[in-house]
Design an enzyme around this catalytic site. Structure first.
Site, short mmCIF file in Angstrom:
data_model
loop_
_atom_site.label_atom_id
_atom_site.label_comp_id
_atom_site.label_asym_id
_atom_site.label_seq_id
_atom_site.Cartn_x
_atom_site.Cartn_y
_atom_site.Cartn_z
N SER A 1 -4.47 13.76 -3.76
CA SER A 1 -4.17 12.79 -2.70
C SER A 1 -2.81 13.15 -1.72
O SER A 1 -2.93 14.31 -1.53
CB SER A 1 -4.11 11.40 -3.10
OG SER A 1 -4.05 10.53 -2.11
N ASP B 1 -15.50 10.23 -0.20
CA ASP B 1 -13.97 9.57 0.15
C ASP B 1 -13.76 9.33 1.60
O ASP B 1 -13.75 10.26 2.19
CB ASP B 1 -13.31 10.64 -0.68
CG ASP B 1 -11.75 10.43 -0.54
OD1 ASP B 1 -11.44 9.23 -0.31
OD2 ASP B 1 -11.00 11.31 -0.75
N HIS C 1 -12.15 9.49 -4.60
CA HIS C 1 -10.92 10.16 -4.34
C HIS C 1 -10.29 10.79 -5.54
O HIS C 1 -10.36 10.04 -6.58
CB HIS C 1 -10.03 9.07 -3.76
CG HIS C 1 -8.77 9.49 -3.27
ND1 HIS C 1 -8.85 10.43 -2.09
CD2 HIS C 1 -7.75 9.17 -3.25
CE1 HIS C 1 -7.74 10.51 -1.43
NE2 HIS C 1 -6.55 9.95 -2.27
#
Length: 504
Positions: free
Chosen positions: A189, A434, A460
């Site tokens: 991320s 995602d 994710h």
């Protein structure tokens, strides 16, 4: 239900301005695990029980880029090392380094599996580093001091974090007398963006990077055609058309109830909120976050879009159960049965929440233009508004965000052209279910800057979390492909050492 006031101001005009501004400032949560809705503490109550993992603190510089007296202040930065499977300096055995994101090191250690799963295979030294201002890595002696205002929070940014990682990784190599051990950095991320940027900014330190679910193209200058909530809509509609339609209808129903005498009180009781609602926006924002997190972290069996939609769809169409009862059931399916539900997590934010709020949710450099666009058909249209965003930031901390700084500093415009010329040894991995994948690198740029994606699947950072017995075949294959690419980088590097007659 017990209520504690969470109004940002007692002045009605200020409340209205607050909600208008917030509507244009919300960035869906980055991060590897679905913790934000539950507002978990900065460190888990249950510590990871791993005798091979050793914790250390590094005396880190406050400011790596100026030479003022204050820049020489230091703070203790936490990191962990697992050397159990490392083949040692004599073999120039590799180092796998996890670059922490907006979370505590404890949380990362309990969630991240990629290093532990592949450390024995690579005979690697494992290093995990906590991001400044998160967990126990607090400048200025305490979280209270570090997070109190812009003068102390000003040292919280991506460039400083990368320099922190560079300092610690060089320290680790010196500590283990391993000058030529290749380092592979890994992140997910926001941490995935950091990993890719680290390889680009510090190629003399990192041989390569695995950037999992890194939306590094989701900025004003590189904004994707379809946004975050387009994928949220697509996944929920694909799961259940009925669920999708009921969610679409619910927004007007919430506003209709809110317009009644004592309507907000009715909604507060309907959704068992821990604090009274100040406006219908409160509950709509809460619900949109639930749908976003269900899609973003759709890993099942408990935390899944299917569970949310099954709860919403549970009764026959002619059932007496009202629309909002069904919507509330969807929230309970994701969050569990609680005495009350906190619709405003920032009323009582954790230290990690405060730091991330400064860094991305409302301020400074991680300015992602996420809004509800006309293509996002499950949500009322509210496009991102940069003017409102900037005004909200200035009102809270007296600072103006720099929406073009990330693209200026890291140079990600024309990513195909630029990275083809000077980038190498980066894996960009994404699951196309995602929502943040819309801002990811989804096509190979060169032979060594590659994109690995799972079509119509993948939540994710799913590839770097702990392996599970029931992992789908595509996920097993994706992880295997990633590690084989990393092995090829290390093999080429080791051959280069021999060809150049470089020894330890």
């Amino acid at each position: 239900v017990s209520y504690v006031s969470n109004s940002p101001s007692t002045d009605i005009l200020n409340i209205v301005i607050f909600f208008i501004t917030l509507a244009h400032c919300k960035i869906p949560r980055l991060g590897i695990s679905p913790k934000m809705l539950k507002n978990e503490p900065d460190s888990p109550t249950q510590k990871l029980n791993d005798p091979d993992l050793k914790m250390f603190y590094f005396n880190q510089n406050l400011d790596h880029f100026t030479f003022t007296p204050k820049s020489y202040m230091t703070f203790q930065q936490r990191y962990a090392i697992d050397s159990k499977h490392w083949a040692g300096a004599k073999d120039n055995a590799p180092i796998l380094a996890f670059l922490g994101e907006e979370s505590s090191l404890d949380s990362d250690l309990s969630a991240i599996g990629f290093l532990r799963d592949n450390g024995p295979r690579l005979k690697a030294l494992l290093v995990y580093i906590e991001h400044r201002y998160y967990g126990k890595t607090m400048p200025f002696g305490s979280a209270e001091e570090a997070l109190k205002n812009a003068s102390t929070l000003g040292y919280l940014n991506a460039a400083q974090a990368l320099a922190d990682y560079a300092s610690i990784l060089l320290h680790v190599k010196e500590k283990y007398s391993t000058k030529h051990s290749p380092i592979i950095v890994i992140g997910g991320s926001y941490g995935g963006m950091l990993a890719a940027w680290f390889r680009l900014k510090y190629p003399h330190i990192a041989l390569g990077a695995l950037a999992s679910s890194a939306p590094l193209l989701y900025f004003e200058d590189t904004r994707p055609k379809f946004g975050y909530y387009y994928i949220v809509t697509k996944v929920i509609k694909g799961t259940s058309e009925r669920c999708y339609n009921m969610i679409r209808k619910s927004w007007k129903e919430i506003d209709r109830v809110a317009a009644k005498p004592n309507g907000l009180l009715i909604l507060s009781k309907q959704f068992k909120t821990c604090a009274p609602l100040n406006a219908s926006f409160d509950i709509k924002d809460f619900l949109s976050t639930i749908y976003a997190e269900a899609v973003q972290y759709n890993r099942g069996p408990s935390y899944s879009v299917t569970n949310v939609c099954n709860a919403i769809d549970n009764n026959p169409p002619n059932s007496k159960k009202g629309l909002l009862d069904r919507i509330f059931a969807g929230a309970v399916a994701l969050l569990g049965n609680q005495s009350c539900y906190d619709t405003n997590m920032f009323a009582h934010p954790t230290n990690n929440n405060k730091a991330w709020r400064w860094q991305a949710r409302k301020f400074t450099e991680i300015v992602m233009p996420v809004g509800y666009d006309k293509q996002d058909t499950m949500f009322p249209t509210t496009p991102f508004n940069m003017t409102s965003y900037i005004e909200g930031c200035k009102a809270d901390y007296g600072v103006t965000p720099r929406p073009h700084w990330i693209t200026t500093y890291f140079g990600i415009q024309d990513v195909k052209l630029i990275l083809r010329k000077f980038g190498s040894n980066i894996i960009f991995s994404n699951g196309l279910s995602d929502p943040y994948s819309v801002g990811g690198v989804l096509e190979d740029i060169s032979d060594s800057v590659v994109a690995i994606k799972s079509n119509n699947a993948g939540s994710h950072c799913q590839d770097i979390v702990m392996k599970m017995k029931g992992d789908p075949e595509w996920l097993v294959m994706q992880r295997d492909k990633e590690i084989k690419i990393i092995e090829s980088w290390i093999s080429t590097y080791q051959k280069d050492l021999k060809a150049l007659n470089i020894s330890i």
